[in-house]
Design an enzyme around this catalytic site. Structure first.
Site, PDB file in Angstrom:
ATOM      1  N   THR A   5       2.098   3.230   2.512  1.00  0.00           N
ATOM      2  CA  THR A   5       3.176   3.139   3.508  1.00  0.00           C
ATOM      3  C   THR A   5       3.569   1.705   3.823  1.00  0.00           C
ATOM      4  O   THR A   5       4.607   1.476   4.454  1.00  0.00           O
ATOM      5  CB  THR A   5       2.720   3.764   4.838  1.00  0.00           C
ATOM      6  OG1 THR A   5       1.524   3.078   5.244  1.00  0.00           O
ATOM      7  CG2 THR A   5       2.448   5.257   4.693  1.00  0.00           C
ATOM      8  N   GLY A   6       2.723   0.754   3.495  1.00  0.00           N
ATOM      9  CA  GLY A   6       2.919  -0.638   3.896  1.00  0.00           C
ATOM     10  C   GLY A   6       2.332  -0.914   5.278  1.00  0.00           C
ATOM     11  O   GLY A   6       2.185  -2.067   5.683  1.00  0.00           O
ATOM     12  N   HIS A  16      15.239 -15.386  10.053  1.00  0.00           N
ATOM     13  CA  HIS A  16      14.891 -15.585  11.458  1.00  0.00           C
ATOM     14  C   HIS A  16      13.393 -15.732  11.704  1.00  0.00           C
ATOM     15  O   HIS A  16      12.996 -16.376  12.666  1.00  0.00           O
ATOM     16  CB  HIS A  16      15.393 -14.400  12.297  1.00  0.00           C
ATOM     17  CG  HIS A  16      16.875 -14.393  12.508  1.00  0.00           C
ATOM     18  ND1 HIS A  16      17.482 -13.739  13.547  1.00  0.00           N
ATOM     19  CD2 HIS A  16      17.872 -14.969  11.789  1.00  0.00           C
ATOM     20  CE1 HIS A  16      18.803 -13.912  13.477  1.00  0.00           C
ATOM     21  NE2 HIS A  16      19.064 -14.639  12.404  1.00  0.00           N
ATOM     22  N   CYS A  53       0.870  -1.181   0.000  1.00  0.00           N
ATOM     23  CA  CYS A  53       0.000   0.000   0.000  1.00  0.00           C
ATOM     24  C   CYS A  53       0.905   1.228   0.000  1.00  0.00           C
ATOM     25  O   CYS A  53       2.095   1.115  -0.315  1.00  0.00           O
ATOM     26  CB  CYS A  53      -0.978  -0.023   1.171  1.00  0.00           C
ATOM     27  SG  CYS A  53      -0.236   0.014   2.814  1.00  0.00           S
TER      28      CYS A  53
HETATM   29  C1  RB5 Z   1      -3.952   5.461   1.059  1.00  0.00           C
HETATM   30  O1  RB5 Z   1      -4.061   6.837   0.972  1.00  0.00           O
HETATM   31  C2  RB5 Z   1      -3.050   5.053   2.226  1.00  0.00           C
HETATM   32  O2  RB5 Z   1      -3.644   5.372   3.440  1.00  0.00           O
HETATM   33  C3  RB5 Z   1      -2.721   3.585   2.165  1.00  0.00           C
HETATM   34  O3  RB5 Z   1      -2.129   3.292   0.951  1.00  0.00           O
HETATM   35  C4  RB5 Z   1      -1.780   3.036   3.207  1.00  0.00           C
HETATM   36  O4  RB5 Z   1      -0.622   3.785   3.299  1.00  0.00           O
HETATM   37  C5  RB5 Z   1      -2.374   2.681   4.492  1.00  0.00           C
HETATM   38  O5  RB5 Z   1      -1.713   2.222   5.427  1.00  0.00           O
END
Ligand code: RB5
Length: 154
Positions: free
Chosen positions: A68-69, A99, A66
């Protein structure tokens, strides 16, 4: 090994690049969406792919991305048998396999360039779990599932 890939709109471009990379390497993949850069709920798409890995944790992996992941790592780790690792560098990618025997890789498309993300993915795919060589690594994973998951998940 089957690889389920998923991403939200923020990571659509990265997911597509991951798909091309995996297909070129002849991996058996399934794209669980999303299928365009239109805004979607990341939890829904993350749950789709993590749910598949949860059902076959030994023979499948997930690459779930996503912006930020973070959201994808949260949703991935809500599933039984899933050990999801949010990796934004080569070292944690390597260690998450050696690990932690991570079976899901999460990355953030707004954190990494596509090139760096593919490098991290390559390391993650090519690094094995060291649980046979170092039994305590396996004991910790077993504890995670047999004790922690079983006492906290229905
Ligand atoms: C989308 O705007 C963003 O919130 C999503 O991609 C992600 O980073 C959520 O954790």
């Amino acid at each position: 090994m089957k690889i389920y890939i998923a991403g939200d709109h923020a990571a659509f471009e990265l997911k597509e690049a991951i798909k091309i990379y995996l297909l070129e390497k002849k991996f058996d993949i399934e794209d669980m969406g999303c299928h365009s850069p239109e805004a979607v709920n990341w939890a829904e798409y993350g749950a789709g792919a993590a749910g598949r890995v949860s059902q076959d944790p030994v023979n499948s992996r997930g690459i779930i991305v996503c912006g930020t992941g973070l959201g994808m790592s949260m949703v991935s780790n809500k599933f039984k048998n899933v050990r999801a690792a949010l990796c934004h560098d080569e070292y944690t990618a390597e260690m998450s396999r050696k690990h932690n025997d991570a079976n899901v890789l999460n990355m953030g498309a707004r954190v990494l360039s596509v090139e760096r993300a593919l490098k991290i993915l390559e390391i993650w795919l090519n690094t094995g779990f060291e649980g046979k060589k170092v039994p305590r690594y396996k004991e910790r994973i077993d504890y995670l599932h047999d004790v922690v998951e079983n006492s906290n998940f229905k």
